[in-house]
Every structure is written in structure tokens, then in C-alpha cells.
Design a protein around this motif. Structure first.
Motif, PDB file in Angstrom:
ATOM      1  N   ALA A  14       3.381  -1.873   1.248  1.00  0.00           N
ATOM      2  CA  ALA A  14       4.409  -1.740   2.241  1.00  0.00           C
ATOM      3  C   ALA A  14       5.257  -3.125   2.312  1.00  0.00           C
ATOM      4  N   THR A  15       4.810  -4.204   1.845  1.00  0.00           N
ATOM      5  CA  THR A  15       5.308  -5.326   2.092  1.00  0.00           C
ATOM      6  C   THR A  15       6.559  -5.643   0.975  1.00  0.00           C
ATOM      7  N   VAL A  16       6.620  -4.862  -0.044  1.00  0.00           N
ATOM      8  CA  VAL A  16       7.519  -4.865  -1.296  1.00  0.00           C
ATOM      9  C   VAL A  16       9.148  -4.135  -0.554  1.00  0.00           C
ATOM     10  N   SER A  17      10.018  -5.159  -0.548  1.00  0.00           N
ATOM     11  CA  SER A  17      11.272  -4.749  -0.218  1.00  0.00           C
ATOM     12  C   SER A  17      12.474  -5.353  -0.919  1.00  0.00           C
ATOM     13  N   GLY A  18      13.592  -5.144  -0.500  1.00  0.00           N
ATOM     14  CA  GLY A  18      14.796  -5.671  -1.192  1.00  0.00           C
ATOM     15  C   GLY A  18      14.938  -7.152  -0.477  1.00  0.00           C
ATOM     16  N   GLY A  19      14.123  -7.650   0.049  1.00  0.00           N
ATOM     17  CA  GLY A  19      14.367  -8.896   0.633  1.00  0.00           C
ATOM     18  C   GLY A  19      14.399  -9.274   2.119  1.00  0.00           C
ATOM     19  N   GLY A  20      14.426  -7.975   3.010  1.00  0.00           N
ATOM     20  CA  GLY A  20      14.442  -8.192   4.414  1.00  0.00           C
ATOM     21  C   GLY A  20      13.105  -8.142   4.837  1.00  0.00           C
ATOM     22  N   GLY A  21      11.891  -7.845   4.059  1.00  0.00           N
ATOM     23  CA  GLY A  21      10.701  -7.903   4.586  1.00  0.00           C
ATOM     24  C   GLY A  21      10.513  -6.764   5.607  1.00  0.00           C
ATOM     25  N   LEU A  76       3.709   8.712  -3.386  1.00  0.00           N
ATOM     26  CA  LEU A  76       3.353   9.552  -2.573  1.00  0.00           C
ATOM     27  C   LEU A  76       2.518   8.986  -1.070  1.00  0.00           C
ATOM     28  N   ALA A  77       1.991   7.827  -1.357  1.00  0.00           N
ATOM     29  CA  ALA A  77       1.489   7.101   0.021  1.00  0.00           C
ATOM     30  C   ALA A  77       2.523   6.705   0.644  1.00  0.00           C
ATOM     31  N   LEU A  78       3.380   5.784  -0.037  1.00  0.00           N
ATOM     32  CA  LEU A  78       4.786   5.223   0.992  1.00  0.00           C
ATOM     33  C   LEU A  78       5.367   6.497   1.528  1.00  0.00           C
ATOM     34  N   THR A  79       5.349   7.526   0.899  1.00  0.00           N
ATOM     35  CA  THR A  79       6.222   8.565   1.522  1.00  0.00           C
ATOM     36  C   THR A  79       5.486   9.137   2.681  1.00  0.00           C
ATOM     37  N   ALA A  80       4.142   9.471   2.488  1.00  0.00           N
ATOM     38  CA  ALA A  80       3.413   9.990   3.520  1.00  0.00           C
ATOM     39  C   ALA A  80       3.274   9.027   4.817  1.00  0.00           C
ATOM     40  N   ARG A  81       3.223   7.673   4.553  1.00  0.00           N
ATOM     41  CA  ARG A  81       3.325   6.598   5.529  1.00  0.00           C
ATOM     42  C   ARG A  81       4.512   6.657   6.354  1.00  0.00           C
ATOM     43  N   GLY A  82       5.653   6.980   5.675  1.00  0.00           N
ATOM     44  CA  GLY A  82       6.927   6.928   6.248  1.00  0.00           C
ATOM     45  C   GLY A  82       7.063   8.033   7.182  1.00  0.00           C
ATOM     46  N   ARG A  83       6.576   9.093   6.913  1.00  0.00           N
ATOM     47  CA  ARG A  83       6.628  10.362   7.566  1.00  0.00           C
ATOM     48  C   ARG A  83       5.656  10.503   9.126  1.00  0.00           C
TER      49      ARG A  83
END
Length: 85
Positions: A14-21, A76-83
């Protein structure tokens, strides 16, 4: 710094992002929302997680499929976490 054990590595995904954190999980949830997104996830799951190779499969094929499974599991995990947010 040690490598996370077991499923703990997913916490770092979840900490991986486009630079915005920012947590990318809401973006994953939006991306795969609706009937098209659900269909894409179902196809990815069928191609990887629900697929079994035979006993005569070469080691390279097993490793390749396992890498694909890991990527789909993260999606799938990131999608479930976002939902769930």
C-alpha cells in the motif's frame, strides 16, 4: 532491514505510489469497479490463481505462473482494501 515474513509483505504494497505517498488501494478499487472491472479480475483469477499445471510442467513454467499469481494476488488485495475504505 529484514524482509517481511509470510503475508506481511502485503502491508508494504500500500505504500507504493506515484510519489505522493498516498495509498493506491482506492485507485485499484475504482479501476476494477463495475461489470468490466469485475470481468477483468475474474479473467485474471482464472488465468492464474484457478489454474493448475500438470506434474510434467517444467520448473520455469511453474516459476512463471507463481510470479503471475503473486501479481494477481497483490491486485486483488489492493482492490479489496480500497473497497473496504
Amino acid at each position: 532491514m529484514s524482509d517481511p515474513a509470510g503475508w506481511d509483505w502485503l502491508d508494504g504494497a500500500a505504500t507504493v505510489s506515484g510519489g505522493g505517498g498516498d495509498d493506491p488501494s482506492p485507485s485499484f478499487a475504482r479501476c476494477f469497479a463495475g461489470p468490466d472491472g469485475m470481468r477483468v479480475l475474474a479473467v485474471l483469477r482464472a488465468m492464474t490463481l484457478d489454474r493448475a499445471l500438470g506434474p510434467d510442467a517444467p520448473e520455469a513454467a511453474l516459476r512463471h505462473l507463481e510470479g503471475q499469481r503473486q501479481l494477481v494476488a497483490v491486485i486483488l488485495a489492493l482492490t479489496a482494501r480500497g473497497r473496504a475504505r
